[in-house]
Design a protein around this motif. Structure first.
Motif, PDB file in Angstrom:
ATOM      1  N   ARG A 553       0.771  -1.103   0.103  1.00 25.32           N
ATOM      2  CA  ARG A 553      -0.063   0.148   0.137  1.00 25.32           C
ATOM      3  C   ARG A 553       0.954   1.225   0.082  1.00 25.32           C
ATOM      4  O   ARG A 553       0.483   2.430  -0.444  1.00 25.32           O
ATOM      5  N   ARG A 554       2.092   1.088   0.394  1.00 27.68           N
ATOM      6  CA  ARG A 554       3.125   2.181   0.307  1.00 27.68           C
ATOM      7  C   ARG A 554       3.671   2.338  -0.860  1.00 27.68           C
ATOM      8  O   ARG A 554       4.351   3.470  -1.229  1.00 27.68           O
ATOM      9  N   THR A 555       3.526   1.324  -1.806  1.00 26.17           N
ATOM     10  CA  THR A 555       4.325   1.461  -3.091  1.00 26.17           C
ATOM     11  C   THR A 555       3.281   1.808  -4.091  1.00 26.17           C
ATOM     12  O   THR A 555       2.210   1.205  -4.284  1.00 26.17           O
ATOM     13  N   SER A 556       3.802   2.777  -5.233  1.00 26.61           N
ATOM     14  CA  SER A 556       2.837   3.166  -6.237  1.00 26.61           C
ATOM     15  C   SER A 556       2.868   2.142  -7.044  1.00 26.61           C
ATOM     16  O   SER A 556       3.933   1.450  -7.570  1.00 26.61           O
ATOM     17  N   PRO A 557       1.629   1.838  -7.937  1.00 24.41           N
ATOM     18  CA  PRO A 557       1.416   0.942  -8.986  1.00 24.41           C
ATOM     19  C   PRO A 557       2.465   1.055 -10.028  1.00 24.41           C
ATOM     20  O   PRO A 557       2.624   0.507 -10.950  1.00 24.41           O
ATOM     21  N   LEU A 558       2.858   2.430 -10.245  1.00 19.49           N
ATOM     22  CA  LEU A 558       3.718   2.961 -11.413  1.00 19.49           C
ATOM     23  C   LEU A 558       5.209   2.482 -11.101  1.00 19.49           C
ATOM     24  O   LEU A 558       5.782   2.378 -12.041  1.00 19.49           O
ATOM     25  N   GLU A 559       5.418   2.134  -9.727  1.00 21.40           N
ATOM     26  CA  GLU A 559       7.020   1.564  -9.780  1.00 21.40           C
ATOM     27  C   GLU A 559       7.039   0.253 -10.218  1.00 21.40           C
ATOM     28  O   GLU A 559       6.024  -0.525  -9.953  1.00 21.40           O
ATOM     29  N   GLY A 560       8.196  -0.181 -10.761  1.00 23.46           N
ATOM     30  CA  GLY A 560       8.203  -1.644 -11.277  1.00 23.46           C
ATOM     31  C   GLY A 560       7.805  -1.531 -12.872  1.00 23.46           C
ATOM     32  O   GLY A 560       8.129  -2.678 -13.480  1.00 23.46           O
ATOM     33  N   LEU A 579      -2.839   9.664  -9.189  1.00 24.26           N
ATOM     34  CA  LEU A 579      -2.702   8.322  -9.418  1.00 24.26           C
ATOM     35  C   LEU A 579      -3.954   7.719  -9.877  1.00 24.26           C
ATOM     36  O   LEU A 579      -4.055   6.813 -10.995  1.00 24.26           O
ATOM     37  N   GLN A 580      -5.189   8.071  -9.333  1.00 19.81           N
ATOM     38  CA  GLN A 580      -6.523   7.540  -9.556  1.00 19.81           C
ATOM     39  C   GLN A 580      -6.672   7.970 -11.279  1.00 19.81           C
ATOM     40  O   GLN A 580      -7.113   7.049 -12.028  1.00 19.81           O
ATOM     41  N   ALA A 585      -6.786   6.755 -17.318  1.00 20.36           N
ATOM     42  CA  ALA A 585      -6.238   7.179 -18.571  1.00 20.36           C
ATOM     43  C   ALA A 585      -6.424   5.933 -19.795  1.00 20.36           C
ATOM     44  O   ALA A 585      -6.084   4.854 -19.490  1.00 20.36           O
ATOM     45  N   SER A 586      -6.485   6.495 -20.864  1.00 20.33           N
ATOM     46  CA  SER A 586      -6.491   5.549 -21.886  1.00 20.33           C
ATOM     47  C   SER A 586      -5.113   5.485 -22.513  1.00 20.33           C
ATOM     48  O   SER A 586      -4.229   6.441 -21.974  1.00 20.33           O
ATOM     49  N   VAL A 587      -4.757   4.456 -23.478  1.00 20.12           N
ATOM     50  CA  VAL A 587      -3.415   4.760 -24.117  1.00 20.12           C
ATOM     51  C   VAL A 587      -3.174   6.005 -24.697  1.00 20.12           C
ATOM     52  O   VAL A 587      -2.057   6.561 -24.658  1.00 20.12           O
ATOM     53  N   ALA A 588      -4.192   6.535 -25.376  1.00 19.28           N
ATOM     54  CA  ALA A 588      -4.101   7.816 -26.244  1.00 19.28           C
ATOM     55  C   ALA A 588      -3.847   9.058 -25.210  1.00 19.28           C
ATOM     56  O   ALA A 588      -3.082   9.749 -25.434  1.00 19.28           O
ATOM     57  N   ASP A 589      -4.398   8.845 -24.233  1.00 15.57           N
ATOM     58  CA  ASP A 589      -4.527  10.006 -23.187  1.00 15.57           C
ATOM     59  C   ASP A 589      -2.879   9.804 -22.503  1.00 15.57           C
ATOM     60  O   ASP A 589      -2.332  10.903 -22.174  1.00 15.57           O
ATOM     61  N   LEU A 590      -2.606   8.585 -22.156  1.00 17.96           N
ATOM     62  CA  LEU A 590      -1.047   8.455 -21.780  1.00 17.96           C
ATOM     63  C   LEU A 590       0.007   9.106 -22.530  1.00 17.96           C
ATOM     64  O   LEU A 590       1.032   9.717 -22.406  1.00 17.96           O
ATOM     65  N   ALA A 591      -0.387   8.648 -23.854  1.00 19.42           N
ATOM     66  CA  ALA A 591       0.822   9.175 -24.687  1.00 19.42           C
ATOM     67  C   ALA A 591       0.839  10.731 -24.960  1.00 19.42           C
ATOM     68  O   ALA A 591       1.785  11.172 -25.537  1.00 19.42           O
ATOM     69  N   TYR A 605      -0.358   1.188 -19.616  1.00 20.81           N
ATOM     70  CA  TYR A 605      -1.828   0.798 -19.719  1.00 20.81           C
ATOM     71  C   TYR A 605      -1.866  -0.764 -19.194  1.00 20.81           C
ATOM     72  O   TYR A 605      -2.710  -1.081 -18.545  1.00 20.81           O
ATOM     73  N   SER A 606      -1.193  -1.472 -20.001  1.00 24.86           N
ATOM     74  CA  SER A 606      -1.127  -2.968 -19.430  1.00 24.86           C
ATOM     75  C   SER A 606      -0.612  -3.328 -18.213  1.00 24.86           C
ATOM     76  O   SER A 606      -1.418  -4.166 -17.570  1.00 24.86           O
ATOM     77  N   ALA A 607       0.275  -2.772 -17.805  1.00 26.28           N
ATOM     78  CA  ALA A 607       0.839  -2.935 -16.255  1.00 26.28           C
ATOM     79  C   ALA A 607      -0.256  -2.480 -15.419  1.00 26.28           C
ATOM     80  O   ALA A 607      -0.650  -3.183 -14.177  1.00 26.28           O
ATOM     81  N   LEU A 608      -0.993  -1.484 -15.430  1.00 21.55           N
ATOM     82  CA  LEU A 608      -2.112  -0.807 -14.599  1.00 21.55           C
ATOM     83  C   LEU A 608      -3.321  -1.771 -14.643  1.00 21.55           C
ATOM     84  O   LEU A 608      -3.994  -1.706 -13.778  1.00 21.55           O
ATOM     85  N   HIS A 609      -3.574  -2.356 -15.906  1.00 23.80           N
ATOM     86  CA  HIS A 609      -4.624  -3.028 -16.029  1.00 23.80           C
ATOM     87  C   HIS A 609      -4.602  -4.695 -15.878  1.00 23.80           C
ATOM     88  O   HIS A 609      -5.367  -5.286 -16.405  1.00 23.80           O
TER      89      HIS A 609
END
Length: 611
Positions: A553-560, A579-580, A585-591, A605-609
């Motif tokens: 819970r202390r680690t961000s899903p973005l890490e790794g 983070l939420q 965000a969609s792939v296009a939004d992230l890009a 996107y794949s890692a977060l989902h």
């Protein structure tokens, strides 16, 4: 008395030097059995190979010797330091071994600051300031800090908290601080409180009370009755603390070390005295493979206690012991060099120190008696357990597995080990369970057992005589299948079902046999043993689960995520606002983020989902 056939002691001793150094006794496989020091290596090592006069423990050591290695040093003092370093490195079975735990706690005063802070401190003394201690336990530090906070109201908050206050915190409201963070006390008055705290921690409570009484009279003469009442309350608090001390009289700083022995068992009790006050005490129960008297035990124990490096205690000016140590002059010399001041080891003392030594000696004897009785009771319970399970021999080692998770999250399995001396914590293991359906305790137990006993089958540990499974029939059957699959035999498998009420003492026990399982009628003494083992497995599993869950819970899903470092994480969070929003965000939004390519956006996107 002769050594093992593979070692020619006579030929070795002929060419051995008479200079000082250390010797390492090795078994046939080259593992270190014992490390010792000597002023004269030939004379000391020869004493192990004489024909008669050796103690049974020493004969047992010599019978296992397959070789001896020596290291020559310039002085005996160098040999003592090297001996302790090698004992810590190799942990030989015939040396006294103290648990290499965390360093001792201290109270730290940041007296270089404009408004100094008092606080708990443990670790290397790198920060500039004054250290008071060591204290025997964290609880002793907390009690002292609590008293100082209520009496002299010196701040104990972290510097980051102190620097960012705009109004007083709760500690000011409940009269535990004078709020220097917002200027509600001037520096002179605050430094006066710091001085009083220092006097108390230095152990000069009598002189401190004299100062406070004088200030109280001056305040009364100046009609500053509120200040006089405050000083009166401080004096009353100090007198109450003094009245609670075990021994009120006396002065100086010393550690009182008393040893007691009974057969193969021993207890060493240490009293920590600072400024004439007993701050607390601590008991040790080291293994004593070779020592036969309290004096021999102390000769090995004192260097272990004070020459262990980072985790060692800082010795005071005096160490009072209840037996004459043969190498006391050498130990004094090395410890004095280590701390940069004169240090004395004494065994003949009078007055207050004699009463302290008597107290420590009596406590060591009482603690030893209690431990021997407890171990005898534990051995008796193991015997009863063996009879209940109809084993040919008394079980020497038992293990217990338990599973812990929060609705399937962060599943952890624990394995605890007990023998006739109690918990064998060095053999405890935890297993982080992954790749199963969340909440499937059967699959979690299967994974833990496979990992544990596959390693043991490879020779990485010992098989237990009895294996307890916390979970009842279902878990026991799953464990039986895993053991059969791995080819593990000779282990009695017992399932523990808590029962409808889930109250201690009302558990149902099941034994897995070749004919199937059967319910066991356990005696009360065996139930106590099983409850102790089961509760320890439960505690160990819950602790591991909480640590894993909190870390997650202390680690961000973005890490790794490959390609996402600290800089890109900051840019993503700043671009989307949190983070939420990144997760939504969609792939296009992230890009659209300046430093994120289309390919990297797909990876994120794949890692977060979990795709």
């Amino acid at each position: 008395m002769s050594s093992s056939a593979s070692f020619d002691s006579k030929a070795f001793l002929k060419q051995l030097t008479q200079r000082p150094g250390i010797y390492q006794m090795l078994d046939a496989e080259g593992k270190v059995l014992y490390v010792g020091k000597a002023k004269n290596l030939r004379k000391r090592v020869s004493s192990y190979f004489r024909e008669s006069g050796l103690a049974p423990k020493t004969r047992a050591l010599v019978s296992r010797i397959g070789g001896v290695e020596v290291t020559v040093t310039e002085t005996e003092a160098e040999a003592l330091i090297l001996e302790q370093n090698l004992i810590k490195q190799y942990r030989p079975p015939y040396n006294i071994l103290l648990r290499d735990d965390k360093s001792y706690p201290y109270i730290f005063l940041s007296d270089r600051d404009q408004f100094p802070r008092l606080g708990f401190y443990r670790g290397m003394k790198k920060r500039k300031g004054t250290y008071f201690g060591p204290f025997p336990s964290v609880q002793a530090v907390r009690e002292t800090l609590s008293f100082l906070q209520k009496t002299f109201r010196v701040r104990q908050c972290e510097d980051s908290f102190f620097r960012n206050r705009s109004r007083p915190c709760l500690q000011y409201q409940i009269k535990r601080c004078t709020a220097p963070c917002v200027g509600l006390v001037d520096e002179q008055d605050y430094q006066r409180d710091v001085k009083h705290s220092r006097l108390f921690l230095d152990g000069t409570a009598d002189s401190l009370m004299g100062v406070l009484e004088q200030q109280m009279e001056q305040a009364s003469a100046q009609l500053a009755f509120e200040r006089a009442a405050e000083l009166r309350d401080q004096i009353a608090s100090l007198r109450k603390v003094q009245a609670q001390q075990v021994i009120e009289s006396g002065s100086g700083n010393c550690d009182v070390v008393a040893a007691a022995m009974e057969g193969d068992h021993c207890c060493v009790h240490v009293l920590y005295v600072r400024g004439g006050r007993i701050l607390g005490s601590r008991s040790y129960h080291p293994k004593v493979p070779l020592a036969t008297t309290a004096a021999e035990l102390l000769a090995d124990f004192v260097p272990q206690l004070y020459l262990r490096g980072r985790g060692a205690a800082d010795p005071p000016e005096e160490i009072v012991v209840n037996g004459e140590i043969s190498d006391s002059d050498l130990i004094q010399q090395v410890l004095s060099q280590q701390v940069g001041r004169r240090l004395h080891i004494k065994h003949q003392v009078r007055g207050t120190r004699a009463r302290w030594l008597e107290l420590a000696t009596r406590t060591a004897a009482e603690n030893l008696s209690g431990r021997v009785a407890a171990l005898a009771s534990l051995s008796s319970r193991f015997e009863t357990l063996g009879g209940m399970l109809e084993l040919e021999d008394v079980p020497q080692r038992v293990e217990c597995f338990d599973i812990s998770h929060s609705s399937g999250e962060a599943t952890v399995a624990s394995c605890v080990v007990f023998d006739h001396s109690g918990p064998v914590k060095s053999d405890y293991r935890r297993f982080n369970i992954d790749g199963i359906t969340p909440g499937d305790d059967y699959a979690a137990m299967a994974q833990a057992l496979k990992r544990r006993y596959t390693r043991i089958q490879k020779g990485e540990g010992k098989l237990p005589d009895v294996l307890f499974i916390d979970g009842g029939k279902g878990q026991m059957h799953k464990a039986a299948d895993i053991l059969a699959e791995l080819g593990v035999v000779g282990v009695a498998l017992v399932g523990i079902a808590k029962g409808v009420t889930r109250k201690p003492g009302l558990e149902t026990l099941y034994l897995a046999t070749d004919e199937g399982d059967r319910e066991l009628a356990a005696e009360q003494s065996v139930l106590h043993l099983i409850q102790q083992v089961r509760d320890e497995a439960h505690r160990f599993a819950i602790t591991g689960h909480k640590q894993r869950r909190d870390k997650k819970r202390r680690t961000s899903p973005l890490e790794g995520i490959p390609g996402i470092g600290p800089k890109r994480r900051r840019e993503l969070l700043k671009f989307f606002g949190g983070l939420q929003q990144v997760q939504q965000a969609s792939v296009a939004d992230l890009a659209r983020v300046p430093t994120v390519s289309r390919k990297l956006a797909e990876t994120i996107y794949s890692a977060l989902h979990n795709e």
